[in-house]
Motif scaffolding. Structure first.
Motif, PDB file in Angstrom:
ATOM      1  N   PRO A 135      32.447  48.501  46.053  1.00 14.54           N
ATOM      2  CA  PRO A 135      33.139  47.248  46.377  1.00 14.54           C
ATOM      3  C   PRO A 135      33.655  47.293  47.811  1.00 14.54           C
ATOM      4  CG  PRO A 135      34.577  48.669  45.091  1.00 14.54           C
ATOM      5  CD  PRO A 135      33.249  49.372  45.174  1.00 14.54           C
ATOM      6  N   TRP A 136      33.824  46.145  48.428  1.00 12.60           N
ATOM      7  CA  TRP A 136      34.232  46.142  49.844  1.00 12.60           C
ATOM      8  C   TRP A 136      35.600  46.783  50.031  1.00 12.60           C
ATOM      9  CZ3 TRP A 136      38.693  44.415  51.742  1.00 12.60           C
ATOM     10  CH2 TRP A 136      39.414  43.469  51.018  1.00 12.60           C
ATOM     11  N   SER A 137      36.456  46.690  49.038  1.00  7.48           N
ATOM     12  CA  SER A 137      37.819  47.208  49.172  1.00  7.48           C
ATOM     13  C   SER A 137      37.900  48.736  49.063  1.00  7.48           C
ATOM     14  CB  SER A 137      38.716  46.568  48.119  1.00  7.48           C
ATOM     15  OG  SER A 137      38.196  46.817  46.824  1.00  7.48           O
ATOM     16  N   ALA A 138      36.844  49.346  48.595  1.00  5.82           N
ATOM     17  CA  ALA A 138      36.779  50.814  48.495  1.00  5.82           C
ATOM     18  C   ALA A 138      35.300  51.204  48.469  1.00  5.82           C
ATOM     19  CB  ALA A 138      37.491  51.303  47.239  1.00  5.82           C
ATOM     20  N   VAL A 193      25.847  46.661  58.103  1.00  7.16           N
ATOM     21  CA  VAL A 193      26.655  46.667  56.887  1.00  7.16           C
ATOM     22  C   VAL A 193      26.287  45.439  56.067  1.00  7.16           C
ATOM     23  CG1 VAL A 193      28.983  46.574  55.927  1.00  7.16           C
ATOM     24  CG2 VAL A 193      28.557  47.877  58.025  1.00  7.16           C
ATOM     25  N   ILE A 194      25.972  45.664  54.797  1.00  6.38           N
ATOM     26  CA  ILE A 194      25.681  44.552  53.891  1.00  6.38           C
ATOM     27  C   ILE A 194      26.530  44.712  52.635  1.00  6.38           C
ATOM     28  CG2 ILE A 194      23.326  44.241  54.763  1.00  6.38           C
ATOM     29  CD1 ILE A 194      22.347  45.567  52.143  1.00  6.38           C
ATOM     30  N   MET A 195      26.665  43.602  51.901  1.00  5.06           N
ATOM     31  CA  MET A 195      27.415  43.605  50.648  1.00  5.06           C
ATOM     32  C   MET A 195      26.715  42.722  49.637  1.00  5.06           C
ATOM     33  SD  MET A 195      31.252  42.982  52.036  1.00  5.06           S
ATOM     34  CE  MET A 195      31.477  43.390  53.748  1.00  5.06           C
ATOM     35  N   PRO A 196      26.865  43.025  48.347  1.00  3.51           N
ATOM     36  CA  PRO A 196      26.362  42.106  47.336  1.00  3.51           C
ATOM     37  C   PRO A 196      27.044  40.743  47.500  1.00  3.51           C
ATOM     38  CG  PRO A 196      26.989  44.206  46.351  1.00  3.51           C
ATOM     39  CD  PRO A 196      27.466  44.227  47.773  1.00  3.51           C
ATOM     40  N   ALA A 197      26.382  39.684  47.088  1.00  3.26           N
ATOM     41  CA  ALA A 197      26.864  38.322  47.310  1.00  3.26           C
ATOM     42  C   ALA A 197      28.306  38.103  46.837  1.00  3.26           C
ATOM     43  CB  ALA A 197      25.929  37.321  46.641  1.00  3.26           C
ATOM     44  N   ALA A 198      28.629  38.552  45.643  1.00  2.51           N
ATOM     45  CA  ALA A 198      29.989  38.347  45.126  1.00  2.51           C
ATOM     46  C   ALA A 198      31.013  39.093  45.968  1.00  2.51           C
ATOM     47  CB  ALA A 198      30.079  38.791  43.670  1.00  2.51           C
ATOM     48  N   GLN A 199      30.669  40.301  46.403  1.00  5.79           N
ATOM     49  CA  GLN A 199      31.564  41.077  47.255  1.00  5.79           C
ATOM     50  C   GLN A 199      31.742  40.411  48.613  1.00  5.79           C
ATOM     51  OE1 GLN A 199      33.314  44.148  46.690  1.00  5.79           O
ATOM     52  NE2 GLN A 199      32.932  43.395  44.629  1.00  5.79           N
ATOM     53  N   LEU A 200      30.669  39.843  49.116  1.00  2.21           N
ATOM     54  CA  LEU A 200      30.720  39.181  50.413  1.00  2.21           C
ATOM     55  C   LEU A 200      31.684  37.998  50.388  1.00  2.21           C
ATOM     56  CD1 LEU A 200      29.600  39.278  53.245  1.00  2.21           C
ATOM     57  CD2 LEU A 200      27.697  37.860  52.488  1.00  2.21           C
ATOM     58  N   ILE A 201      31.700  37.261  49.298  1.00  2.00           N
ATOM     59  CA  ILE A 201      32.630  36.127  49.159  1.00  2.00           C
ATOM     60  C   ILE A 201      34.073  36.626  49.154  1.00  2.00           C
ATOM     61  CG2 ILE A 201      33.430  34.322  47.574  1.00  2.00           C
ATOM     62  CD1 ILE A 201      30.397  34.044  46.771  1.00  2.00           C
ATOM     63  N   ASP A 202      34.347  37.666  48.362  1.00  2.66           N
ATOM     64  CA  ASP A 202      35.699  38.240  48.310  1.00  2.66           C
ATOM     65  C   ASP A 202      36.104  38.805  49.667  1.00  2.66           C
ATOM     66  OD1 ASP A 202      35.851  37.598  45.635  1.00  2.66           O
ATOM     67  OD2 ASP A 202      35.473  39.644  44.922  1.00  2.66           O
ATOM     68  N   PHE A 203      35.167  39.481  50.335  1.00  2.85           N
ATOM     69  CA  PHE A 203      35.431  40.063  51.642  1.00  2.85           C
ATOM     70  C   PHE A 203      35.757  38.974  52.656  1.00  2.85           C
ATOM     71  CE2 PHE A 203      33.817  41.328  55.851  1.00  2.85           C
ATOM     72  CZ  PHE A 203      34.606  42.439  56.080  1.00  2.85           C
ATOM     73  N   ALA A 204      34.982  37.906  52.659  1.00  2.00           N
ATOM     74  CA  ALA A 204      35.207  36.813  53.611  1.00  2.00           C
ATOM     75  C   ALA A 204      36.588  36.187  53.405  1.00  2.00           C
ATOM     76  CB  ALA A 204      34.113  35.753  53.468  1.00  2.00           C
ATOM     77  N   THR A 205      36.990  36.047  52.164  1.00  3.72           N
ATOM     78  CA  THR A 205      38.320  35.502  51.869  1.00  3.72           C
ATOM     79  C   THR A 205      39.402  36.451  52.369  1.00  3.72           C
ATOM     80  OG1 THR A 205      37.475  34.331  49.941  1.00  3.72           O
ATOM     81  CG2 THR A 205      39.857  34.723  50.015  1.00  3.72           C
ATOM     82  N   ALA A 206      39.258  37.729  52.070  1.00  5.54           N
ATOM     83  CA  ALA A 206      40.255  38.714  52.509  1.00  5.54           C
ATOM     84  C   ALA A 206      40.288  38.822  54.028  1.00  5.54           C
ATOM     85  CB  ALA A 206      39.960  40.072  51.889  1.00  5.54           C
TER      86      ALA A 206
END
Length: 146
Positions: free
Chosen positions: A13-16, A41-54
């Protein structure tokens, strides 16, 4: 790593990010930095949404999540792999330098990603402040000017 021409890091997950807890991954990031190999650096789609918000709402939590780099605490499936990596790093630049170079690379990526988010939301003063602090910490305060 050199023969491939670039390295892709999956942050999940992006947070860890698990990649930042793995000895081989940290070593490969270090090799990329040392040899000028592009790192993406890439992230799964759901993680990318959470990351963008954070990134926009709580930039400091993102910076904190990406600051926990410690090769000596990293894991490896085979203990002998970790021992060999640690031995190779100690014989070349030392653990501290590897950790610092990997962190510097991640902070540069975070800064670029934050600047892109700020371009989309120029009135976000919290993000503006966080990016200014990151620029300051990197000795690039002159870039904080409008």
């Amino acid at each position: 790593v050199e023969s491939v021409g670039r390295v892709v890091l999956v942050f999940a997950p992006w947070s860890a990010p698990i990649t930042l807890t793995r000895a081989w991954c940290l070593f490969e990031i270090f090799v990329c930095v040392q040899r000028g190999i592009p790192l993406e650096v890439i992230m799964p789609a759901a993680q990318l949404i959470d990351f963008a918000t954070a990134l926009v709402d709580d930039f400091d939590s993102v910076a904190l999540a990406l600051s926990k780099i410690a090769l000596d605490e990293a894991e490896a499936t085979k203990p002998e792999d970790k021992a060999n990596i640690l031995r190779a790093v100690e014989a070349s630049v030392g653990l501290g330098k590897l950790d610092k170079q990997v962190l510097r690379e991640l902070r540069a990526w975070l800064l670029q990603t934050g600047m892109e988010a700020l371009a989309a939301e120029p009135e976000n003063w919290g993000l503006t402040s966080a990016i200014g602090k990151l620029l300051h910490d990197q000795g690039r305060l002159g870039e904080a000017e409008p």
